[in-house]
Design an enzyme around this catalytic site. Structure first.
Site, mmCIF file in Angstrom:
data_model
loop_
_atom_site.group_PDB
_atom_site.id
_atom_site.type_symbol
_atom_site.label_atom_id
_atom_site.label_comp_id
_atom_site.label_asym_id
_atom_site.label_seq_id
_atom_site.Cartn_x
_atom_site.Cartn_y
_atom_site.Cartn_z
ATOM 1 C CG ASP A 432 6.151 10.875 -25.788
ATOM 2 O OD1 ASP A 432 6.931 10.419 -24.586
ATOM 3 O OD2 ASP A 432 5.699 12.189 -26.133
ATOM 4 C CG PHE A 510 16.371 21.278 -15.835
ATOM 5 C CD1 PHE A 510 15.565 20.425 -14.567
ATOM 6 C CD2 PHE A 510 16.114 20.104 -16.657
ATOM 7 C CE1 PHE A 510 14.285 19.737 -14.962
ATOM 8 C CE2 PHE A 510 15.110 19.010 -16.598
ATOM 9 C CZ PHE A 510 15.236 18.652 -15.795
ATOM 10 C CE LYS A 533 12.129 25.075 -12.513
ATOM 11 N NZ LYS A 533 10.766 25.643 -13.560
ATOM 12 N N GLY A 645 9.828 10.315 -20.017
ATOM 13 C CA GLY A 645 10.733 10.620 -19.662
ATOM 14 C C GLY A 645 9.956 10.953 -17.996
ATOM 15 C CG ASP A 786 3.858 14.766 -28.911
ATOM 16 O OD1 ASP A 786 4.282 14.352 -27.637
ATOM 17 O OD2 ASP A 786 3.251 15.914 -28.147
ATOM 18 C CG ASN A 789 10.688 14.293 -26.484
ATOM 19 O OD1 ASN A 789 9.686 14.403 -27.488
ATOM 20 N ND2 ASN A 789 11.058 13.737 -25.467
#
Length: 1100
Positions: A432, A510, A533, A645, A786, A789
């Site tokens: 990641d 979101f 945003k 991501g 970490d 996900n």
């Protein structure tokens, strides 16, 4: 003790006829046989109760006399007749009954030391499963038995958590964990909100705001909430943490029922923790295993290392050797007995029953007897040693002080010890980015408003930003725009001051598809505003095109500098527009079917024709030594893939900063930008795949150098792919001719030195790992992350590494190993992994080798004893060989050996490739060890055999017997295999000296002790004074020393030649280093290339 070497041939014929039926199946060595014999004994003993026992039930001594009344008639009519009790005439000659068979038989079997030893083996092998189950049961009980408060009859009732039922109203107080999935009804806050942290669910440690149902916010007491009459309609349990569809119907006493929509913002998940709120009330909708947390639980699959697979393959070979030996001996026995004199000598004639016995049955029992005799070739005790080596060896990782982090006051953690050796075989590393390669600590860098840049050092304290100096700006926007931009940021940050400016009307949440979030507010003057945003890719298409360019310049530059960017836009709404949006949102929220699609349509229409205000840039710095670590992994032959991501520009810049990409690396892109959004996107994807395939595979000559894990291309290539394009590849449409996209894509990836996958969902990360793991050759994969996900890819990989970062401990709890920082991966793999693999590989090969040395003389001995299953070694030696005489030296070696210094392994990553691809457990080294064991076994037997050609080895004319012959062979065997391990040892400690020389001393002491005492529990004192008598012969001493030297001579010669070769190699390397123009294929030190596109940037 007198006799000759051929005594066993005669002894084989002097057996009693009764032994032909039973003891032929269980030879003299049966009392010390390992696992196979244990099973065989159980089989034979199961039916022994049907046979007649050797003794009589009435043999016990009786005291006194008995009086027998003839005909049961009393002698005197006046005397009272008392009938005496005697046993009936039933004969019981069996040893067992149906009732006492199991306990009595187990007692008999476990009186044998060998069988008790294998019971310990079984207990050791299942210990991990038992401990794991006990730990999970204890953890479950702690959760299930925890106390919660239920509101019943307007009172609080304390219950255990496991007794909560769907529909119960639960009260949860501050800092408590929600016991089940709850619909939020009311809280101690006046506005009906509460703050929740979900670090244990998704790894996010920030506070999330949840909202109570509008009509129940005033029900803040036990009496008020208990008076609520309502029903909830919602979807069936499903694992998506961020999705919930439902509605609540509230029934008033004199009013019409009121229906309100329910969404994720109204659902409080089990496992989340209440923060900054005194208390809340909620109604249970999902309990137990139907909660979202339980549905998301993915149990750890049992991971098997490559070493275990090699052990199974080698074991099959040795099983074939065992079967072959038993078959050969059985066949030759009946060939030898075809001579009537050999089969039935005059001194041991067969009975009539034996002559009429079924020959096939006798052959089968003889075959099983040879199997028992030779089954020591199977190294059963190796499994115990391997388990101990893995368990004890794992402590060295936890004890490593260099992997201790002072900041978090924690070191490395080992969650499983079964994969220690896999750390030395990794080929692909999937990592990641945020929180793994970077620190996951956001620092404000700059912002731009209407194209004007504002830059200052701003830190974050308790959620509020404060400046450390005067504001620096390059040009200045209008004051009204500055104020609008600042208030928008404060509104999104959730500052309390924003309530003085705006009345919050709606929140357009979101989601990863829209990649933006909006709020609709009313100002104090009555204006209706929508603030939005999000990522630049989702904001720019929805604002006025003439406003984009001046902000896009800053956004692109910040992304290239490695900063994370965020764009802010707004839109003024008329009352009519707002009423339409409000109506559509309420209708969509009330839908139980396709709610997300309907709300997404409303969001899309509302977030159109906005005005761009500006953008922000924050920095997530690289972790210390992350670039050097990735460089070392590359030099060790591992390919590193980054799965994140984040947006492509930010991730790409980070890859340059951590030296995953070089200036010489040619990047190949498979992104939505390259593919396009038209209907021909699959055709365009096909064109790009074929173009890259031709460049990397078809036009490149095949590598014939045979270099292991070498970069096969002179030009380094890197691949960049995003989530949407990956979905097209992995999930093509049904009507497209793209079924082979996956194979072409995989071939391209495997030829690239580095791969960057951006905009990845957690499931896609796991799909990438699974795709590489299942390729030809099954390369060993390692995933490191970490956050929650990253759990899916950590569980999917062969080895999962968790970083103890700032996004909770979900990753570290689900990983096989956990380390504080990414930099610790270097030592974990290059040093610990390398050494663990070398140690356990040597352990496995050594066990097969020493057992072959052990049993081959036993096989050869059958050719000289008429194939009568006569053992060569005493039963005590058979038992003690693997348990005491040879077990501790190899265990100490497998724990302490360092054939190369740890600092050298860490500083020279290329040494990692020397043991890669399971190099030490391939068939070639296995055959070397096997032939070495066969050679030494032949030397042991025939060396002593030639010594015994002169049967008189003493001055007084006495001769040695068969047990002396076997003892000499066993002595040479023990000393040779132990000294072989001493020759292999490169890192000597006091413990190595103690176990190696101590084991040899213990063998000599035990032999004197075992043969120097007349043991009362032994029927045959066959080893009495054998060892001491053997050592009185000078010829025996010379033979032992000479045979040990002959057996070890090939190994000594190989070590000498290897040292000469290494010295020549070192001289050659020194000459190459002196050459001024010598360059490595991939430089070990590379320039830091972060933010080469910016003149004003800072270096990470």
């Amino acid at each position: 003790m007198a006799g000759s070497l051929l005594e066993p041939r005669v002894a084989g014929h002097k057996r009693l006829s009764c032994l032909r039926a039973r003891d032929a199946l269980l030879p003299q060595s049966c009392s010390a046989s390992p696992l196979f014999e244990f099973i065989l004994l159980q089989f034979s003993s199961s039916f022994s109760w049907l046979l007649r026992s050797r003794g009589c039930a009435g043999e016990e001594k009786r005291v006194g006399t008995r009086t027998v009344v003839v005909g049961h008639r009393p002698v005197s009519e006046t005397d009272a007749y008392v009938a005496q009790k005697f046993c009936d005439n039933r004969i019981v000659s069996s040893k067992y009954t149906l009732w006492n068979f199991l306990p009595k038989n187990l007692f008999e079997q476990f009186r044998r030391i060998a069988n008790f030893y294998f019971l310990i083996i079984f207990l050791v092998q299942v210990r991990a499963l038992i401990l794991c189950c006990l730990y999970l049961h204890r953890a479950d009980n702690e959760v299930n038995k925890s106390n919660v408060f239920i509101v019943e009859n307007a009172k609080q009732v304390q219950k255990e958590s496991e007794k909560i039922k769907v529909g119960d109203i639960v009260e949860v107080k501050a800092d408590e964990t929600f016991p089940c999935d709850l619909i939020f009804l009311a809280s101690s806050s006046v506005d009906g909100t509460c703050y929740v942290t979900t670090a244990s669910l998704d790894g996010e440690s920030n506070f999330k705001t949840h909202y109570a149902v509008r009509d129940t916010t005033v029900l803040c007491t036990d009496e008020a909430i208990d008076a609520l009459t309502a029903t909830i309609e919602c979807e069936q349990p499903q694992p998506d943490l961020y999705k919930f569809v439902g509605r609540i119907i509230i029934y008033g006493s004199n009013q019409e029922p009121v229906a309100r929509s329910l969404g994720p913002e109204n659902l409080l998940l089990k496992g989340a923790t209440l923060k900054n709120t005194k208390k809340i009330y909620g109604v249970a909708v999902y309990t137990g295993m139907e909660t979202k947390m339980a549905l998301n639980y993915q149990g750890k699959s049992q991971k098997r290392s490559a070493v275990e697979k090699s052990i199974n393959a080698f074991l099959i070979v040795y099983l074939c050797i065992l079967l072959s030996k038993a078959t050969v001996c059985t066949t030759l026995k009946y060939v030898w007995q075809s001579n009537p004199f050999n089969d039935e000598p005059w001194y041991n004639e067969k009975t009539k029953k034996e002559r009429e016995a079924f020959k096939v049955l006798r052959m089968f029992t003889d075959f099983l007897s040879f199997m028992v005799l030779f089954n020591f070739i199977i190294p059963v005790s190796m499994y115990v040693t391997v388990e101990m080596q893995k368990f004890l060896g794992s402590f060295f990782i936890s004890w490593d002080k260099e992997m201790y982090d002072e900041e978090i006051k924690e070191g490395a953690l080992v969650n499983t010890s079964d994969l220690n050796e896999e750390l030395g075989q990794v080929e692909y590393v999937f990592t990641d980015k945020t929180g793994t390669l970077t620190e996951n600590s956001m620092e404000f860098i700059e912002c731009c408003i209407d194209g004007h840049k504002y830059k200052d050092c701003i830190s974050e304290v308790d959620g509020f930003s404060q400046t450390d100096g005067p504001l620096k700006y390059y040009g200045k926007a209008e004051k009204s725009r500055e104020e609008l931009f600042l208030r928008a940021l404060c509104l999104y940050a959730g500052f309390l001051i924003s309530s003085l400016w705006y009345q919050l009307l709606h929140v357009l949440n979101f989601d990863p598809v829209r990649r933006r979030m909006s709020v609709i507010v009313r100002t104090t003057t009555g204006k209706l505003l929508l603030f939005c945003k999000g990522a630049d890719s989702s904001i720019f298409p929805r604002v006025q095109q003439e406003e984009i360019q001046q902000t896009k310049v800053h956004v692109d530059r910040n992304a290239m500098d490695g900063y994370r960017t965020l764009c802010v836009a707004f839109k003024e709404l008329t009352q009519k527009e707002y009423d339409k949006i409000d109506r559509q949102l309420n209708e969509a929220k009330m839908a139980l079917q396709d709610r997300e699609e309907k709300m997404a349509k409303v969001f899309e229409d509302a977030e159109a024709d906005m005005h761009l205000i500006g953008a922000t840039a924050v920095e997530d710095r690289l972790q210390e030594q992350s670039a050097e670590t990735i460089e070392a992994l590359h030099a060790a032959g591992m390919k590193v893939w980054v799965l994140t991501g984040d947006k492509m520009e930010t991730a790409k810049s980070t890859c340059y900063a951590c030296r995953l990409f070089q200036t010489s690396t040619e990047l190949l892109e498979l992104t939505a930008k390259m593919v396009g959004e038209s209907e021909r996107k699959e055709d365009r994807l096909h064109e790009l795949l074929m173009e890259y395939h031709k460049k990397l595979i078809q036009d490149v000559p095949k590598n014939r150098g045979g270099l292991k894990r070498s970069w096969t291309l002179s030009q380094e290539y890197g691949l960049i792919i995003d989530g949407s394009t990956l979905s097209l590849i992995l999930n093509p449409s049904q009507d497209s001719s793209s079924s082979n996209y996956k194979n072409i894509f995989l071939q391209i990836c495997l030829k690239c030195t580095a791969v960057l996958c951006c905009r990845m969902a957690p499931l896609q990360k796991a799909q990438i790992v699974r795709m590489v793991k299942n390729t030809k050759g099954s390369p060993i994969t390692l995933s490191v992350g970490d956050g929650a996900n990253d759990v899916s890819m950590i569980l999917e990989a062969h080895v999962g590494i968790g970083i103890k970062g700032k996004e909770g401990r979900q990753a570290s709890r689900n990983s096989d190993y956990a380390v504080p920082k990414f930099k610790h991966l270097r030592k974990l793999l290059l040093a610990h992994g390398h050494l663990y693999y070398v140690r356990i590989a040597h352990l496995v090969q050594y066990f097969f080798y020493k057992n072959l040395c052990f049993i081959l003389p036993q096989f050869l001995y059958q050719f000289f004893c008429g194939f009568s299953q006569q053992p060569l070694y005493d039963a005590a030696y058979l038992t003690m060989y693997n348990i005491c005489f040879t077990s501790l030296p190899i265990l100490a070696y497998s724990l302490l050996e360092q054939h190369i210094n740890i600092d050298t392994l860490t500083s020279d990553p290329q040494l990692y490739m020397k043991v890669s691809d399971n190099a030490m457990l391939q068939w070639r080294p296995f055959l070397y060890w096997t032939f070495l064991g066969a050679f030494e076994g032949l030397v042991f037997f025939f060396g002593v055999y030639f010594l015994f050609q002169n049967s008189s080895l003493e001055d007084n004319g006495k001769v040695f017997g068969n047990w002396t012959f076997g003892t000499i062979v066993f002595t040479v065997l023990v000393f040779t295999v132990t000294l072989k391990l001493a020759l292999d040892t490169r890192f000597w400690t006091w413990m190595n000296h103690f176990v190696i020389w101590g084991s040899l001393a213990f063998y000599v002491f035990f032999s004197f002790f075992w043969g120097g005492v007349i043991w009362p529990f032994l029927k045959q004192q066959r080893m009495y004074f054998v060892f001491a008598h053997m050592l009185t012969s000078v010829s025996t001493w010379l033979a032992i020393v000479l045979l040990i030297f002959i057996s070890l001579f090939p190994e000594i010669l190989l070590i000498v030649l290897k040292n000469i070769k290494e010295k020549n190699h070192q001289v050659r390397n020194q000459m190459i280093r002196k050459a001024p123009d010598s360059l490595s294929a991939r430089p070990s030190v590379r320039p830091l290339l972060l933010r080469t596109f910016s003149d004003e940037s800072n270096v990470l």
